[in-house]
Design a protein around this motif. Structure first.
Motif, PDB file in Angstrom:
ATOM      1  N   SER A   1      17.658  -1.548  -8.497  1.00 53.57           N
ATOM      2  CA  SER A   1      17.520  -2.591  -7.464  1.00 53.57           C
ATOM      3  C   SER A   1      16.037  -2.612  -6.477  1.00 53.57           C
ATOM      4  CB  SER A   1      18.640  -3.203  -6.736  1.00 53.57           C
ATOM      5  OG  SER A   1      18.745  -1.862  -5.820  1.00 53.57           O
ATOM      6  N   ALA A   2      15.780  -3.723  -5.852  1.00 49.73           N
ATOM      7  CA  ALA A   2      14.798  -3.918  -4.956  1.00 49.73           C
ATOM      8  C   ALA A   2      15.331  -3.107  -3.715  1.00 49.73           C
ATOM      9  CB  ALA A   2      14.382  -5.164  -4.232  1.00 49.73           C
ATOM     10  N   GLU A   3      16.668  -3.041  -3.368  1.00 52.34           N
ATOM     11  CA  GLU A   3      17.273  -2.087  -2.216  1.00 52.34           C
ATOM     12  C   GLU A   3      16.919  -0.648  -2.486  1.00 52.34           C
ATOM     13  OE1 GLU A   3      18.435  -6.180  -1.953  1.00 52.34           O
ATOM     14  OE2 GLU A   3      18.711  -4.820  -3.739  1.00 52.34           O
ATOM     15  N   ASP A   4      17.347  -0.563  -3.913  1.00 56.29           N
ATOM     16  CA  ASP A   4      17.124   1.120  -4.100  1.00 56.29           C
ATOM     17  C   ASP A   4      15.798   1.334  -3.887  1.00 56.29           C
ATOM     18  OD1 ASP A   4      19.785   1.665  -4.311  1.00 56.29           O
ATOM     19  OD2 ASP A   4      19.819   1.197  -6.596  1.00 56.29           O
TER      20      ASP A   4
ATOM     21  N   VAL B   1       7.682  -5.801 -11.228  1.00 59.85           N
ATOM     22  CA  VAL B   1       8.117  -4.574 -10.346  1.00 59.85           C
ATOM     23  C   VAL B   1       7.141  -4.890  -8.929  1.00 59.85           C
ATOM     24  CG1 VAL B   1       7.218  -1.927 -10.058  1.00 59.85           C
ATOM     25  CG2 VAL B   1       8.025  -2.777 -12.430  1.00 59.85           C
ATOM     26  N   LEU B   2       6.255  -5.302  -9.219  1.00 59.70           N
ATOM     27  CA  LEU B   2       5.227  -5.672  -7.932  1.00 59.70           C
ATOM     28  C   LEU B   2       6.373  -6.693  -7.075  1.00 59.70           C
ATOM     29  CD1 LEU B   2       2.784  -5.637  -6.040  1.00 59.70           C
ATOM     30  CD2 LEU B   2       2.139  -7.801  -7.325  1.00 59.70           C
ATOM     31  N   ASN B   3       6.921  -7.454  -7.706  1.00 55.09           N
ATOM     32  CA  ASN B   3       7.707  -8.325  -6.934  1.00 55.09           C
ATOM     33  C   ASN B   3       8.946  -7.812  -6.097  1.00 55.09           C
ATOM     34  OD1 ASN B   3       6.304 -10.863  -7.778  1.00 55.09           O
ATOM     35  ND2 ASN B   3       7.631 -11.343  -9.235  1.00 55.09           N
ATOM     36  N   LYS B   4       9.545  -7.061  -6.801  1.00 54.75           N
ATOM     37  CA  LYS B   4      10.621  -6.122  -6.305  1.00 54.75           C
ATOM     38  C   LYS B   4       9.987  -5.164  -5.106  1.00 54.75           C
ATOM     39  CE  LYS B   4      13.646  -5.000 -10.095  1.00 54.75           C
ATOM     40  NZ  LYS B   4      14.313  -3.776 -10.545  1.00 54.75           N
ATOM     41  N   VAL B   5       8.903  -4.605  -5.193  1.00 56.79           N
ATOM     42  CA  VAL B   5       8.283  -3.750  -4.048  1.00 56.79           C
ATOM     43  C   VAL B   5       7.873  -4.777  -2.992  1.00 56.79           C
ATOM     44  CG1 VAL B   5       6.413  -2.563  -3.249  1.00 56.79           C
ATOM     45  CG2 VAL B   5       7.342  -1.905  -5.741  1.00 56.79           C
ATOM     46  N   ARG B   6       7.281  -5.987  -3.313  1.00 57.24           N
ATOM     47  CA  ARG B   6       7.048  -6.723  -2.230  1.00 57.24           C
ATOM     48  C   ARG B   6       8.188  -7.288  -1.380  1.00 57.24           C
ATOM     49  NH1 ARG B   6       1.685  -5.815  -1.722  1.00 57.24           N
ATOM     50  NH2 ARG B   6       0.179  -6.970  -3.203  1.00 57.24           N
TER      51      ARG B   6
ATOM     52  N   THR C   1       9.062  -0.433   4.875  1.00 64.72           N
ATOM     53  CA  THR C   1       8.516   0.874   4.310  1.00 64.72           C
ATOM     54  C   THR C   1       7.319   1.349   5.036  1.00 64.72           C
ATOM     55  OG1 THR C   1       7.352   0.287   2.464  1.00 64.72           O
ATOM     56  CG2 THR C   1       9.459   0.183   2.055  1.00 64.72           C
ATOM     57  N   LYS C   2       6.565   2.677   4.686  1.00 62.81           N
ATOM     58  CA  LYS C   2       5.646   3.112   5.318  1.00 62.81           C
ATOM     59  C   LYS C   2       4.467   2.971   4.374  1.00 62.81           C
ATOM     60  CE  LYS C   2       8.125   6.458   8.180  1.00 62.81           C
ATOM     61  NZ  LYS C   2       8.196   7.946   8.392  1.00 62.81           N
ATOM     62  N   LEU C   3       4.749   2.118   3.501  1.00 62.90           N
ATOM     63  CA  LEU C   3       3.647   2.085   2.477  1.00 62.90           C
ATOM     64  C   LEU C   3       2.249   1.323   2.897  1.00 62.90           C
ATOM     65  CD1 LEU C   3       5.419   0.448  -0.590  1.00 62.90           C
ATOM     66  CD2 LEU C   3       4.522   2.916  -0.346  1.00 62.90           C
ATOM     67  N   LYS C   4       1.069   1.995   2.949  1.00 62.61           N
ATOM     68  CA  LYS C   4      -0.153   1.449   3.399  1.00 62.61           C
ATOM     69  C   LYS C   4      -0.771   0.295   2.368  1.00 62.61           C
ATOM     70  CE  LYS C   4      -1.415   5.676   5.965  1.00 62.61           C
ATOM     71  NZ  LYS C   4      -2.203   6.923   5.742  1.00 62.61           N
ATOM     72  N   GLU C   5      -0.623   0.682   1.015  1.00 61.80           N
ATOM     73  CA  GLU C   5      -1.067  -0.546   0.252  1.00 61.80           C
ATOM     74  C   GLU C   5      -0.292  -0.169  -0.989  1.00 61.80           C
ATOM     75  OE1 GLU C   5      -2.426  -3.280  -0.583  1.00 61.80           O
ATOM     76  OE2 GLU C   5      -4.103  -3.009   0.660  1.00 61.80           O
ATOM     77  N   VAL C   6      -0.229  -1.272  -2.010  1.00 60.64           N
ATOM     78  CA  VAL C   6       0.268  -1.260  -3.384  1.00 60.64           C
ATOM     79  C   VAL C   6      -1.030  -1.726  -4.269  1.00 60.64           C
ATOM     80  CG1 VAL C   6       2.082  -2.252  -5.049  1.00 60.64           C
ATOM     81  CG2 VAL C   6       2.573  -2.102  -2.493  1.00 60.64           C
ATOM     82  N   TYR C   7      -1.082  -0.858  -5.368  1.00 61.80           N
ATOM     83  CA  TYR C   7      -2.045  -1.206  -6.379  1.00 61.80           C
ATOM     84  C   TYR C   7      -1.266  -1.197  -7.724  1.00 61.80           C
ATOM     85  CZ  TYR C   7      -5.499   0.802  -3.250  1.00 61.80           C
ATOM     86  OH  TYR C   7      -6.325   1.098  -2.168  1.00 61.80           O
TER      87      TYR C   7
END
Length: 591
Positions: free
Chosen positions: A95-98, A118-123, A129-135
């Protein structure tokens, strides 16, 4: 001479010893697209140079989430590890929560995703989160494509910095954190060093029966984020094999026909599904064809390795192979000789039938915490016995505790659980890891798993019940897709059963029954319930009276990864299933 002591040494070893124009092969737009060993290394170095320019430091964490295995995953793996950073693989189906929990717990600063889902879950969770960027690997509007980093790394002026980073990585350094798909609570982050995994890959390699010459093709489709498939990928690279990444679980048959692999890894659930489909098609046969098919399967049920059944059996088997089993092999490309099975216990019937068909199933045993391989079967040198998980690999010691629990010692045992010294201490006694599994080693040195400490239970009458043994026997019925034996502290063992809806729909049609074909209609049909009762009664016969399934209830839907009832490696989440079907459980014991 390249010595393999760190994970990123594998492709360099391949380049030096067995360079391959088809080292990694992924299908794009309907075409298999190969990447050579040389280009694989060049791309990985460009990625490393780009990551350095992004400011990635030693011991930074970078998450990779991919719905399917693909070339890009491997480039990222090597590119990340060469910088001294760690690759954090995440199961795509959680899940997105996980996602949020793993990204935060690991403190990942960059994330690479395969596709839009997968991108939609991360977004959904990225802001937390501490993510600086997603590729992304796929081209997705509004998301940076990972090829931008090849442009950033095109300038080779900082390659000397990459080399310095590589030189600074020691075998005992952390390589990856793998978050186990726990059946309860939050997943634990298993810390594995370069040495944990490289030693396991090298110590497992002699057991992998890849041809020593010619074009060696393997099909990869089990989740690469799981350590089982990941270690095999390193083993394949070490052997110089061509690794073809399947388009998805639903395309395995098609992809196998296209590439004709000699080997692939499987989980028991997948083999069960393959066998069920074969049996479904057999139901359409009539007359002499049906009789021949049934005869061949009965023959397969009696199969023993090393021609132990004698010359007359082998003569009949050659006839069955030519008339029936050859078609099974053709359905998987025609050249498949070996499947390596892990993750859960394999029905002995499947080992026998596929062995008879000329596609031997080498069952292995291991855990994420052991990087993962502890033992695995091998046909040559008499290292194979049906019903066992082979003999322990070199450098790995298996010890049986007084209560029957398997304890493991070796260079493959994890560094510990990330940020959780208490849980680490709970599973370690000195250098020995407590597996939680029970087993025994026979007089020939073969390891047999007899159950799981936490799964085995005692009834109110004081009798012990080992659910996996009963479940594997019951799943031989084509009417039963999944079964979970319950009854801890109750007066008798019972079961929650997920019917094989696909098979039953065909059976309904063949029998001309008018009972409805939705999952809910099938699960509540007296005709189906009575048929499954017959199946349960038949398979109950081999068990002691205290072990037999006395009552059961059918669930009105399938148990899948997507609905959270199975782990990504298709194991049952027992506590989740028990909770979801609490009403059915109460109906069994307190009607």
């Amino acid at each position: 001479m390249t010595d393999v002591t760190r994970l990123f040494d594998f492709p360099y070893y391949q380049l030096e010893h067995k360079p391959n124009p088809n080292a990694l092969v992924t299908k794009y737009n309907g075409e298999w697209t190969p990447m050579s060993t040389q280009v694989y290394i060049e791309k990985s170095n460009a990625m490393s140079r780009a990551l350095l320019r992004l400011g990635v430091q030693k011991n930074d964490k970078i998450a990779v989430i991919s719905s399917t295995n693909r070339t890009e995953w491997n480039i990222m793996d090597i590119g990340i590890l060469q910088t001294g950073a760690q690759n954090i693989p995440i199961y795509p189906t959680i899940s997105a929560e996980d996602y949020e929990y793993v990204l935060n717990h690991s403190e990942s600063i960059y994330c690479f995703v395969s596709d839009e889902e997968v991108l939609n879950k991360v977004r959904k969770v990225q802001a937390n989160t501490k993510l600086k960027e997603v590729y992304s690997f796929d081209h997705i509007e509004g998301c940076k494509h990972y090829s931008e980093l090849f442009e950033l790394g095109k300038d080779e002026s900082n390659q000397s910095d990459v080399e310095a980073r590589k030189d600074a990585v020691k075998p005992e350094d952390l390589a990856t954190i793998i978050y186990t798909s726990g059946t309860t609570g939050r997943p634990k982050g298993v810390m594995l060093s370069h040495n944990n995994i490289t030693s396991n890959a090298l110590d497992s390699s002699p057991r992998v029966p890849l041809p020593e010459s010619g074009d060696v093709r393997v099909l990869s489709f089990l989740p690469i984020c799981h350590i089982f498939e990941r270690v095999l990928i390193y083993v394949y690279q070490y052997a110089g094999a061509s690794i073809y990444f399947a388009e998805g679980l639903d395309k395995i048959g098609d992809n196998a026909k296209e590439i004709k692999p000699q080997m692939m890894s499987v989980v028991p659930r997948l083999l069960e599904k393959v066998f069920d489909k074969i049996m479904l098609r057999a139901d359409e046969l009539t007359g002499i064809k049906k009789q021949l098919f049934d005869w061949a399967v009965r023959l397969g049920d009696q199969w023993k390795p090393y021609k132990q059944n004698g010359a007359w059996y082998e003569f009949k088997l050659r006839i069955a192979s030519k008339l029936i089993f050859s078609k099974w092999r053709e359905a998987l490309g025609g050249e498949l000789t070996t499947m390596v099975s892990g993750s859960a216990a394999l029905q002995t019937r499947l080992a026998r039938v596929f062995g008879a068909a000329g596609m031997q199933v080498m069952e292995g045993y291991g855990l994420t915490e052991t990087s993962p391989v502890v033992s695995v079967g091998m046909y040559k040198d008499a290292h194979y016995k049906v019903g066992t998980v082979g003999k322990p690999i070199r450098n790995v010691e298996v010890k049986i505790a007084e209560d029957g629990e398997l304890l493991i010692k070796g260079p493959n045992v994890m560094m510990g659980y990330y940020k959780d010294p208490e849980k680490t201490a709970e599973v370690m006694t000195g250098d020995y890891f407590h597996t939680g599994d029970k087993g025994e080693v026979d007089q020939d040195g073969f390891l047999k798993i007899t159950g799981r400490k936490k799964v085995m239970f005692k009834t109110s009458g004081g009798k012990y019940v080992i659910p996996p043994l009963i479940e594997n026997q019951m799943k031989q019925s084509l009417f039963i897709e999944q079964i979970m034996v319950v009854g801890e502290g109750e007066k008798m063992p019972c079961a929650l059963i997920q019917p094989n809806f696909e098979y039953i729909r065909d059976w309904i049609g063949d029998e001309g029954l008018d009972i409805g074909t939705t999952e809910a209609e099938i699960a509540t049909s007296d005709v189906v319930i009575n048929q499954i009762q017959e199946e349960v009664a038949k398979h109950n016969e081999i068990f002691g009276k205290w072990e037999r399934i006395k009552k059961f209830e059918l669930t009105p839907e399938a148990w899948t990864i997507d609905n959270g009832l199975l782990t990504p490696t298709m194991k049952m989440k027992r506590s989740v299933i028990r909770k979801k079907y609490d009403t059915l459980y109460e109906k069994i014991y307190r009607p």
